[in-house]
Each structure stands twice: as structure tokens, then as C-alpha cells.
Design a protein around this motif. Structure first.
Motif, short mmCIF file in Angstrom:
data_model
loop_
_atom_site.label_atom_id
_atom_site.label_comp_id
_atom_site.label_asym_id
_atom_site.label_seq_id
_atom_site.Cartn_x
_atom_site.Cartn_y
_atom_site.Cartn_z
N PHE A 254 -8.21 -6.51 -25.18
CA PHE A 254 -9.57 -6.44 -25.71
C PHE A 254 -9.87 -5.04 -26.26
O PHE A 254 -10.37 -4.89 -27.38
N LEU A 255 -9.55 -4.01 -25.50
CA LEU A 255 -9.81 -2.65 -25.94
C LEU A 255 -8.91 -2.25 -27.11
O LEU A 255 -9.33 -1.52 -28.01
N THR A 256 -7.67 -2.73 -27.10
CA THR A 256 -6.77 -2.44 -28.21
C THR A 256 -7.31 -3.04 -29.52
O THR A 256 -7.25 -2.40 -30.58
N GLY A 257 -7.84 -4.25 -29.43
CA GLY A 257 -8.40 -4.87 -30.63
C GLY A 257 -9.62 -4.13 -31.16
O GLY A 257 -9.88 -4.13 -32.37
N ARG A 258 -10.38 -3.46 -30.26
CA ARG A 258 -11.59 -2.74 -30.70
C ARG A 258 -11.27 -1.38 -31.29
O ARG A 258 -12.16 -0.70 -31.79
N ARG A 259 -10.03 -0.96 -31.22
CA ARG A 259 -9.67 0.31 -31.86
C ARG A 259 -9.89 0.27 -33.37
O ARG A 259 -10.12 1.31 -34.01
N GLN A 260 -9.82 -0.92 -33.95
CA GLN A 260 -10.08 -1.05 -35.37
C GLN A 260 -11.52 -0.73 -35.72
O GLN A 260 -11.83 -0.42 -36.86
N ARG A 261 -12.40 -0.80 -34.73
CA ARG A 261 -13.80 -0.43 -34.94
C ARG A 261 -14.08 1.02 -34.56
O ARG A 261 -15.23 1.45 -34.54
N GLY A 262 -13.05 1.76 -34.22
CA GLY A 262 -13.23 3.15 -33.86
C GLY A 262 -13.42 3.41 -32.39
O GLY A 262 -13.84 4.51 -32.01
N TRP A 263 -13.10 2.42 -31.55
CA TRP A 263 -13.24 2.61 -30.11
C TRP A 263 -12.03 3.40 -29.59
O TRP A 263 -10.91 2.90 -29.55
N VAL A 264 -12.30 4.64 -29.14
CA VAL A 264 -11.29 5.44 -28.47
C VAL A 264 -11.97 6.04 -27.23
O VAL A 264 -12.30 7.23 -27.20
N PRO A 265 -12.22 5.22 -26.20
CA PRO A 265 -13.04 5.67 -25.06
C PRO A 265 -12.37 6.77 -24.26
O PRO A 265 -11.15 6.77 -24.06
N GLU A 266 -13.20 7.72 -23.82
CA GLU A 266 -12.74 8.84 -23.00
C GLU A 266 -13.42 8.87 -21.63
O GLU A 266 -13.02 9.63 -20.76
N ARG A 267 -14.45 8.05 -21.46
CA ARG A 267 -15.21 8.01 -20.21
C ARG A 267 -15.82 6.62 -20.07
O ARG A 267 -16.12 5.96 -21.07
N LEU A 268 -16.01 6.18 -18.81
CA LEU A 268 -16.55 4.84 -18.54
C LEU A 268 -17.83 4.95 -17.72
O LEU A 268 -17.87 5.65 -16.70
N LEU A 269 -18.88 4.28 -18.19
CA LEU A 269 -20.15 4.16 -17.48
C LEU A 269 -20.33 2.71 -17.07
O LEU A 269 -20.21 1.81 -17.92
N VAL A 270 -20.63 2.46 -15.79
CA VAL A 270 -20.80 1.11 -15.28
C VAL A 270 -22.16 1.03 -14.59
O VAL A 270 -22.46 1.83 -13.70
N PHE A 271 -22.97 0.06 -15.02
CA PHE A 271 -24.25 -0.21 -14.38
C PHE A 271 -24.14 -1.54 -13.65
O PHE A 271 -24.21 -2.60 -14.26
N GLY A 272 -23.95 -1.48 -12.31
CA GLY A 272 -23.79 -2.68 -11.52
C GLY A 272 -22.38 -2.81 -10.97
O GLY A 272 -21.55 -1.91 -11.07
N ASP A 273 -22.10 -3.98 -10.40
CA ASP A 273 -20.80 -4.22 -9.78
C ASP A 273 -20.58 -5.73 -9.70
O ASP A 273 -21.51 -6.52 -9.85
N ASP A 274 -19.31 -6.13 -9.51
CA ASP A 274 -18.98 -7.53 -9.26
C ASP A 274 -17.78 -7.58 -8.33
O ASP A 274 -17.32 -6.55 -7.83
N ALA A 275 -17.25 -8.78 -8.11
CA ALA A 275 -16.20 -8.96 -7.11
C ALA A 275 -14.84 -8.43 -7.55
O ALA A 275 -13.97 -8.21 -6.71
N VAL A 276 -14.63 -8.24 -8.86
CA VAL A 276 -13.29 -7.88 -9.33
C VAL A 276 -13.23 -6.51 -9.96
O VAL A 276 -12.13 -6.01 -10.23
N LEU A 277 -14.36 -5.88 -10.22
CA LEU A 277 -14.38 -4.66 -11.03
C LEU A 277 -13.54 -3.55 -10.42
O LEU A 277 -12.73 -2.91 -11.10
#
Length: 277
Positions: free
Chosen positions: A195-218
Motif C-alpha cells: 500500500f505504501l509503495t503504491g502511494r510513492r507515485q503520489r509523493g508519499w515518502v513518510p519519515e514519521r508516523l502519527l497515530v490517533f487511537g488503537d486497535d487489536a493489531v496495530l
């Protein structure tokens, strides 16, 4: 080796559409591969083993005399199909030989004892601030209007002002239903990477992750450990759900000290990006 259904699932996660031809196009020339004619006299070595065996038996039957001779040496192999069987060293069973007993079918109990893995199931809302900070909401639906305004105010108050307003999209796993699963956690990780590799075509090169909330697998999926994601190889900040923040002023006040440093990280990353350019 990745099977075709799993390959299509990863392509779906990357946002790529797989096209498969199901019918011949109108007025298209038929494939010549379907019209090849076998040569009149093909080399026997190019024939399948079963065909060569039947040909050998038929030739031996035609070559045998109508009546066997009165006396025949016992050292000589018998004529007819038996001769072919003798030449083949007993590889062909006799006509009157008892059929071999089939192998016993596996018991129902043995099949039931084999564990059946189930795919991990989760839905995230994902966006990337200016292609640099990955923002994840572990939930089925995107933020409401109130939550969206709250998020924008929080980012501005913390000194994070992206050029483009965040626009969330849904990442759901599994992408395709009904596929066999061998390693649920690893397959989900591969799907997220795709999923993230496919978004590189849109300029996604993430360097940090922000998460609001939680779930059982995160936590297991991202390999979180002391504010760092081993899967994505980047720092992680995790806070309460936007809904909880929108419903209470006390939650906002408790969150404010945790936002300190965002402006510095955003500017440092921005300066590094400009130097790389």
C-alpha cells in the motif's frame, strides 16, 4: 513463491488494477498456437511415454505369429504382448493380475487436526501530510467535520502547517476475501508495505508516523517498541482517538504537553528535504 490470488491482492493494496483477457477481441486474428498441426511422421522420442508404450505393445502383437511354434526354447521370452512386457522388465502388469490396492484415504480426523489460519482483519484511515508525516486513524470511517477541524487546529497549534489539507483514504485488510492464509501477520505486513509503495507515485515518502487511537493489531503489525516502528523504520507518536479529544476539554489539556517538539521536528525535516532537493 507468491500465488496469483495473493499477487492480485498486493496489487490491489498498491492501487494497481490487474487486467486479464477473458475473450478474444472482435475481428482479432485467432492465435496460431491453437492451430498447429502435428507432423505426419513424428519422431517417436518426442511422443509421450504412454503413447510409446501402447505403440510398442501394438507392434509386438502385430508381429506375433497366428499360431505359436510346436517347440520353443524356455530361455526365449514369449511372443505377443507378453514379449513386450518381458522386454520392459515387468514394468507393465499382466492382464489378469490383481489391481493394486489404492492408498488409504486420509482420515477425517487427520484433516480436522490441521490448523486453519485466518487473515488479520482491520481498517485504517490513512493520509500523509505533505508526503512526509504518515497519519493513521485505526477506525472504519474517516473523521467527522468536528474531528477534522479539531485535527487541523491541533496541527497548527503544534506548528505543523502542511501545504495541502490532509485527505484520508481507507486501507482495509484483507483486500480480497476467501484466500488461503499461511502467515496472517506477515501477509498483512506485506500488504501494508505494498500500500505504501503504491502511494510513492503520489509523493508519499513518510519519515514519521502519527497515530490517533488503537486497535487489536496495530502494535504487533507495526512492531512498535518505545515510540519506534520496526516495520516502517521510523519514529511513532501515538495519542488518543479524535472522538475522545473532541468530547472533552480535559483530554485536550492533557494532550498539549505531548505535542511539544512537533514544530521542531517538522522544520528539521523540512530543512533536510530542501537540502536533498
Amino acid at each position: 513463491m507468491t500465488s496469483e490470488p495473493h499477487r492480485l491482492q498486493y496489487l490491489e493494496a498498491m492501487g494497481l488494477t490487474a487486467w486479464v483477457a477473458r475473450y478474444r477481441l472482435p475481428n482479432a486474428r485467432p492465435s496460431e498456437a491453437c492451430e498447429w498441426d502435428l507432423p505426419a511422421e513424428a519422431d517417436t522420442r518426442s511422443r509421450a511415454p504412454g503413447e510409446r508404450l501402447h505403440a510398442l505393445l501394438e507392434d509386438a502383437a502385430e508381429a506375433s505369429p497366428a499360431e505359436p511354434p510346436a517347440r520353443e526354447s524356455t530361455a526365449r521370452p514369449p511372443a505377443g504382448p507378453g514379449k513386450a512386457r518381458a522386454l520392459l522388465g515387468g514394468l507393465v502388469p499382466e492382464e489378469n493380475a490383481a489391481p493394486a490396492e489404492p492408498a488409504p484415504a486420509p482420515s477425517v480426523t487427520a484433516k480436522a487436526e490441521q490448523p486453519v489460519a485466518e487473515a488479520l482483519r482491520f481498517t485504517w484511515q490513512v493520509t500523509c501530510l505533505d508526503g512526509r508525516w504518515l497519519l493513521v486513524l485505526p477506525r472504519d470511517a474517516g473523521p467527522s467535520d468536528v474531528e477534522y477541524r479539531l485535527l487541523g487546529n491541533m496541527l497548527r497549534a503544534a506548528g505543523v502547517v502542511p501545504v495541502r489539507a490532509p485527505s484520508f483514504e481507507t486501507f482495509r485488510w484483507p483486500q480480497l476475501e476467501g484466500l488461503s492464509v499461511e502467515a496472517p501477520l506477515e501477509e498483512a505486513r506485506e500488504g501494508l508495505r505494498a500500500f505504501l509503495t503504491g502511494r510513492r507515485q503520489r509523493g508519499w515518502v513518510p519519515e514519521r508516523l502519527l497515530v490517533f487511537g488503537d486497535d487489536a493489531v496495530l502494535s504487533d503489525l507495526l512492531e512498535l517498541d518505545e515510540g519506534y516502528s520496526g516495520l516502517l523504520a521510523m519514529p511513532v507518536w501515538q495519542g488518543p482517538e479524535l472522538k475522545d479529544l473532541a468530547d472533552g476539554a480535559e483530554a485536550k489539556r492533557a494532550l498539549w504537553p505531548r505535542l511539544q517538539g512537533w514544530q521542531r521536528d517538522w522544520r528539521v525535516g523540512d530543512e533536510e528535504t530542501r537540502r536533498d532537493v
